[in-house]
Structure formats: C-alpha cells, structure tokens
Write a protein that holds these residues in place. Structure first.
Motif, PDB file in Angstrom:
ATOM      1  N   LEU A   1      83.950 -17.623  35.022  1.00  0.00           N
ATOM      2  CA  LEU A   1      84.499 -16.425  36.235  1.00  0.00           C
ATOM      3  C   LEU A   1      83.716 -16.535  37.413  1.00  0.00           C
ATOM      4  N   ALA A   2      82.054 -16.531  37.377  1.00  0.00           N
ATOM      5  CA  ALA A   2      81.510 -16.451  38.495  1.00  0.00           C
ATOM      6  C   ALA A   2      81.801 -17.605  39.275  1.00  0.00           C
ATOM      7  N   LEU A   3      81.917 -19.097  38.712  1.00  0.00           N
ATOM      8  CA  LEU A   3      82.148 -20.172  39.410  1.00  0.00           C
ATOM      9  C   LEU A   3      83.438 -19.978  40.033  1.00  0.00           C
ATOM     10  N   VAL A   4      84.471 -19.635  39.682  1.00  0.00           N
ATOM     11  CA  VAL A   4      85.748 -19.317  40.189  1.00  0.00           C
ATOM     12  C   VAL A   4      85.636 -18.374  41.340  1.00  0.00           C
ATOM     13  N   ASN A   5      84.984 -17.128  41.282  1.00  0.00           N
ATOM     14  CA  ASN A   5      84.721 -16.359  42.277  1.00  0.00           C
ATOM     15  C   ASN A   5      83.942 -16.926  43.565  1.00  0.00           C
ATOM     16  N   THR A   6      82.993 -17.517  43.193  1.00  0.00           N
ATOM     17  CA  THR A   6      82.074 -18.122  44.258  1.00  0.00           C
ATOM     18  C   THR A   6      82.693 -19.171  44.874  1.00  0.00           C
ATOM     19  N   ALA A   7      83.610 -20.029  44.259  1.00  0.00           N
ATOM     20  CA  ALA A   7      84.515 -20.997  44.914  1.00  0.00           C
ATOM     21  C   ALA A   7      85.352 -20.201  46.019  1.00  0.00           C
ATOM     22  N   ASN A   8      86.033 -19.197  45.526  1.00  0.00           N
ATOM     23  CA  ASN A   8      86.998 -18.432  46.250  1.00  0.00           C
ATOM     24  C   ASN A   8      85.956 -17.820  47.534  1.00  0.00           C
ATOM     25  N   ASN A   9      84.862 -17.303  47.129  1.00  0.00           N
ATOM     26  CA  ASN A   9      84.245 -16.966  48.155  1.00  0.00           C
ATOM     27  C   ASN A   9      83.888 -17.778  49.326  1.00  0.00           C
ATOM     28  N   LEU A  10      83.431 -19.096  48.959  1.00  0.00           N
ATOM     29  CA  LEU A  10      83.087 -20.128  49.968  1.00  0.00           C
ATOM     30  C   LEU A  10      84.356 -20.435  50.689  1.00  0.00           C
ATOM     31  N   LEU A  11      85.540 -20.467  49.985  1.00  0.00           N
ATOM     32  CA  LEU A  11      86.722 -20.869  50.736  1.00  0.00           C
ATOM     33  C   LEU A  11      86.903 -19.702  51.737  1.00  0.00           C
ATOM     34  N   ASP A  12      87.061 -18.331  51.446  1.00  0.00           N
ATOM     35  CA  ASP A  12      87.047 -17.223  52.397  1.00  0.00           C
ATOM     36  C   ASP A  12      86.113 -17.403  53.366  1.00  0.00           C
ATOM     37  N   MET A  13      84.915 -17.777  53.125  1.00  0.00           N
ATOM     38  CA  MET A  13      83.968 -17.863  54.166  1.00  0.00           C
ATOM     39  C   MET A  13      84.307 -18.883  55.255  1.00  0.00           C
ATOM     40  N   GLU A  14      84.723 -20.086  54.731  1.00  0.00           N
ATOM     41  CA  GLU A  14      85.260 -21.299  55.459  1.00  0.00           C
ATOM     42  C   GLU A  14      86.329 -20.678  56.572  1.00  0.00           C
ATOM     43  N   ASP A  15      87.206 -20.050  55.743  1.00  0.00           N
ATOM     44  CA  ASP A  15      88.746 -19.633  56.557  1.00  0.00           C
ATOM     45  C   ASP A  15      88.032 -18.695  57.857  1.00  0.00           C
ATOM     46  N   ASP A  16      87.003 -17.795  57.762  1.00  0.00           N
ATOM     47  CA  ASP A  16      86.693 -17.089  58.583  1.00  0.00           C
ATOM     48  C   ASP A  16      85.779 -17.537  59.834  1.00  0.00           C
ATOM     49  N   GLU A  17      85.345 -19.097  59.566  1.00  0.00           N
ATOM     50  CA  GLU A  17      84.496 -19.622  60.873  1.00  0.00           C
ATOM     51  C   GLU A  17      85.195 -20.031  61.924  1.00  0.00           C
TER      52      GLU A  17
END
Length: 96
Positions: free
Chosen positions: A80-96
């Motif tokens: 679950l943490a792997l999925v969440n951190t991958a989603n966090n990374l995508l959110d971060m990249e979307d915000d750049e």
C-alpha cells in the motif's frame, strides 16, 4: 467579510497552526477560538492572510511527517505504501 476585519493574536495564530496540524476541522477550531466558523473560513480562504498561511503550514507540516513515514514503509516493501508513494510522486510531478 474581509479577513483583515478581525485581528487574530499571535497565540490564536499559533493555535490555528497547531490545530490544523492535527487535521482539526475549521468549525472545531473556530469553537475553540470563540470566533464564528464563517469568519475563520473566510480568513483562511484569503491565501495572502497570515491566518491562511498558518493554517496551511500546520497541515503541510503534518503531511511531511506522514509522507516520511509512508516512504519508510515503501522502502521496506509495504504494498500500500508503494502505491501511495508512487501516486505522491505523480502528484508532485503534476504540480511542477
């Protein structure tokens, strides 16, 4: 209502930050501070106000702590943490 029409003390600002850091609802924070919820909501909605800065900083500080814990869990293989951190990374990249 203009957020500058009510003056929050330094103690109230510190409390707003503290309560936001534990994800307390705005209506509950308002009760504790003895201000109308709509007044506090309005002040928070004005992003250039000190109230808004403190509220959002409180939330962000706790978000950092949670993300750090989640990253540690991902590094030891929590699915679950792997999925969440991958989603966090995508959110971060979307915000750049």
């Amino acid at each position: 209502m203009n957020p500058d029409s009510i003056i929050f003390t330094e103690q109230q600002l510190a409390d707003i930050e503290k309560y936001a850091s534990i994800y307390l609802k705005i209506s509950d924070i308002a009760v504790i501070l003895d201000v109308a919820p709509e007044v506090l909501r309005n002040a928070i909605a004005h992003r250039d106000s000190e109230v808004s800065r403190r509220y959002h900083r409180g939330k962000a500080i706790s978000k950092v702590k949670l993300r750090q814990q989640e990253m540690m869990l991902a590094q030891v293989g929590s699915p679950l943490a792997l999925v969440n951190t991958a989603n966090n990374l995508l959110d971060m990249e979307d915000d750049e």
